[in-house]
Design a protein around this motif. Structure first.
Motif, mmCIF file in Angstrom:
data_model
loop_
_atom_site.group_PDB
_atom_site.id
_atom_site.type_symbol
_atom_site.label_atom_id
_atom_site.label_comp_id
_atom_site.label_asym_id
_atom_site.label_seq_id
_atom_site.Cartn_x
_atom_site.Cartn_y
_atom_site.Cartn_z
ATOM 1 N N SER A 18 36.874 13.864 3.550
ATOM 2 C CA SER A 18 36.514 12.819 2.577
ATOM 3 C C SER A 18 36.095 13.453 1.264
ATOM 4 O O SER A 18 35.456 14.500 1.241
ATOM 5 N N GLN A 19 36.467 12.776 0.186
ATOM 6 C CA GLN A 19 35.937 13.146 -1.122
ATOM 7 C C GLN A 19 34.947 12.049 -1.499
ATOM 8 O O GLN A 19 35.299 10.875 -1.572
ATOM 9 N N ILE A 20 33.718 12.467 -1.703
ATOM 10 C CA ILE A 20 32.647 11.494 -1.912
ATOM 11 C C ILE A 20 32.147 11.596 -3.345
ATOM 12 O O ILE A 20 31.895 12.704 -3.839
ATOM 13 N N LYS A 21 31.981 10.452 -3.985
ATOM 14 C CA LYS A 21 31.377 10.449 -5.314
ATOM 15 C C LYS A 21 29.920 10.048 -5.153
ATOM 16 O O LYS A 21 29.608 9.058 -4.464
ATOM 17 N N LEU A 22 29.052 10.851 -5.730
ATOM 18 C CA LEU A 22 27.618 10.608 -5.582
ATOM 19 C C LEU A 22 26.961 10.463 -6.938
ATOM 20 O O LEU A 22 27.276 11.204 -7.864
ATOM 21 N N ALA A 40 31.552 9.920 10.745
ATOM 22 C CA ALA A 40 30.175 10.185 10.315
ATOM 23 C C ALA A 40 29.607 8.898 9.738
ATOM 24 O O ALA A 40 30.077 8.405 8.708
ATOM 25 N N ASN A 41 28.601 8.346 10.421
ATOM 26 C CA ASN A 41 28.152 7.022 9.973
ATOM 27 C C ASN A 41 27.277 7.036 8.715
ATOM 28 O O ASN A 41 26.913 5.988 8.205
ATOM 29 N N TYR A 42 26.960 8.243 8.209
ATOM 30 C CA TYR A 42 26.220 8.257 6.937
ATOM 31 C C TYR A 42 27.140 8.024 5.747
ATOM 32 O O TYR A 42 26.688 7.775 4.637
ATOM 33 N N LEU A 43 28.463 8.108 5.994
ATOM 34 C CA LEU A 43 29.414 7.927 4.885
ATOM 35 C C LEU A 43 29.629 6.435 4.601
ATOM 36 O O LEU A 43 30.616 5.838 5.032
ATOM 37 N N LYS A 44 28.667 5.861 3.908
ATOM 38 C CA LYS A 44 28.737 4.443 3.534
ATOM 39 C C LYS A 44 28.306 4.323 2.087
ATOM 40 O O LYS A 44 27.383 5.019 1.652
ATOM 41 N N ILE A 45 28.956 3.421 1.376
ATOM 42 C CA ILE A 45 28.571 3.172 -0.012
ATOM 43 C C ILE A 45 27.099 2.759 -0.048
ATOM 44 O O ILE A 45 26.640 2.013 0.808
ATOM 45 N N ASP A 46 26.384 3.261 -1.052
ATOM 46 C CA ASP A 46 24.958 2.992 -1.286
ATOM 47 C C ASP A 46 24.013 3.781 -0.383
ATOM 48 O O ASP A 46 22.795 3.695 -0.538
ATOM 49 N N ASN A 47 24.556 4.514 0.593
ATOM 50 C CA ASN A 47 23.678 5.329 1.440
ATOM 51 C C ASN A 47 23.067 6.468 0.632
ATOM 52 O O ASN A 47 23.733 7.073 -0.197
ATOM 53 N N THR A 48 21.797 6.741 0.913
ATOM 54 C CA THR A 48 21.120 7.825 0.203
ATOM 55 C C THR A 48 21.250 9.118 0.992
ATOM 56 O O THR A 48 21.059 9.128 2.202
ATOM 57 N N VAL A 49 21.582 10.192 0.301
ATOM 58 C CA VAL A 49 21.668 11.513 0.937
ATOM 59 C C VAL A 49 21.049 12.549 -0.009
ATOM 60 O O VAL A 49 20.864 12.280 -1.195
#
Lengths: 129, 286
Positions: A18-22, A40-49
């Motif tokens: 995945s390419q993630i924009k943060l 990976a269930n942390y890969l959700k829009i608006d999730n904080t990491v």
């Protein structure tokens, strides 16, 4: 180790990558991970990491070399060793440090108070949930 | 299968808290209860062994009820077929190695003692007294004594934490071997992550008396916590200052790696060593 909090604003993915924009306080970052939203269930829009940047992974430069994955800061302190220099910068009250060789540092011609850019490759950002 | 569902009010360093755990252990499984000091780990083992009573709850071993607060059932420790190994060995100082292991056996079972002493490599020392043995050897006697009766469950309360690092690694290997060889059902209490990884099929992460997480060591400690696919648990063995960096030597399951960092660590720290899956090189060894 540098840590900055961010939240996910975009995800593009294949079956394994995945390419993630943060979005963070210091700007937008792209990061690639060997996961996708199904694995990976942390890969959700608006999730904080937390975004983790290793100090040796930064490219430190005087000019902005990429429109993304770059943030600017003011040099607050410099610790020079025999071969390495540790440069601390501050941006929006957050401190970051980069570890670069003296060769790189000497070529930058910077001092305390200088404005410089840190760039990090998308493959070098570690996410912590 | 062993079923444990118990509650007990405990007093910890932060004040009163309730131990409230419910879990099952499958036959042949190696389950570890992991947690900080004072989280209630040891109490769970002592309750299973019958050395302490819960305020309420139920404990069953393969259909046989050991404890049931509603029906007033409470089997005394000697009627529960459990093997218990304590951190401090708890051997009889006036008995030889052989006598310590044979202590709780009937006469007709005595031939098993020689067999088990050979397995734990103590046969040559069988006439020695505990005081003349090293810590690692004493703990192997305690282990032999705990498994010689073929217990329904082997309870291990931080059995290796008082031992030197290298002896600990050796005994971990031996523990794993014994668990498989005798098809034991083992419940270990530990706060040592590398040990948990090496030995356990499953981990229960206990915090303030409650189960916080449960799963394989990987699920409990690694997955979903950090995106580094190249991550390992290890123990810091050495720290060298070099220029403005620390070169940290980490033991990862017997493999030594060096990491250059500006962070400070102490020898013995348990650490996660990680990198992005994109960064390591991989090359065929020709």
């Amino acid at each position: 180790m540098n840590i900055v909090k961010g939240y996910i604003v975009g995800i593009e993915f294949t079956d394994t990558i995945s390419q993630i924009k943060l979005n963070t306080e210091i700007g937008d970052f792209y990061c690639v991970v060997l996961e996708n939203p199904d694995t990976a269930n942390y890969l959700k829009i608006d999730n904080t990491v937390n975004l983790i940047f290793k100090e040796t992974d930064f490219v430190v430069c005087r000019d902005k070399i990429h429109p993304f994955n770059t943030f600017q800061g003011t040099v607050k302190s410099i610790f020079k060793g025999q071969l390495f220099t540790r440069v601390f910068i501050e941006n929006k009250g957050l401190q970051f440090s980069a570890l670069i060789t003296n060769l790189e540092f000497d070529n930058l011609l910077i001092d305390i108070g200088s404005q410089i850019y840190f760039y990090i490759k998308p493959t070098n950002i570690i996410l912590e949930v | 299968m062993i079923v444990v569902d118990v509650k007990k009010e405990l007093i910890g360093y932060k004040g009163k808290f309730t131990l409230d755990v419910s879990f099952k252990v499958e036959k042949g499984e190696f389950l570890t209860i992991f947690g900080k000091s004072g989280s209630g780990k040891t109490t769970v083992l002592r309750i299973i062994a019958g050395l302490e009573n819960p305020d309420e709850g139920y404990i069953e071993f393969d259909g046989k009820v050991y404890f049931d607060s509603k029906k007033g059932v409470n089997l005394p420790p000697q009627k529960r077929n459990v093997g218990f190994v304590f951190q401090n060995y708890a051997l009889f100082p006036n008995m030889t190695v052989y006598e310590n292991v044979a202590f709780a056996l009937d006469k007709e079972e005595r031939d098993k003692v020689d067999e088990i002493l050979k397995v734990v490599e103590l046969y040559n020392l069988k006439d020695r007294y505990p005081s003349s043995l090293s810590g690692g050897q004493q703990q192997r006697v305690a282990l032999a004594r705990a498994i010689v009766k073929n217990p329904d469950i082997l309870l291990l309360d931080e059995p290796l934490s008082a031992l030197d690092y290298s002896i600990r690694l050796k005994l971990q290997d031996q523990l794993k071997k014994l668990h498989k060889m005798f098809n034991l059902t083992t419940l270990l209490v530990s706060h040592d992550k590398p040990e948990v990884f090496k030995l356990s099929d499953r981990v229960i992460y206990l915090e303030d008396g409650k189960i916080k997480k449960e799963g394989t060591p990987r699920e409990v400690f690694i997955e979903k916590s950090i995106s580094g696919k190249f991550s390992f648990y290890g123990t810091v063995l050495d720290i060298r200052k070099s220029d403005i960096l620390n070169i940290v030597t980490v033991d990862i399951n017997g493999n030594l790696v060096e990491v250059a960092t500006t962070e400070d660590f102490n020898i013995g720290d348990e650490v996660l060593v990680g990198a992005k899956a994109f960064n390591p090189i991989i090359k065929k060894i020709s």
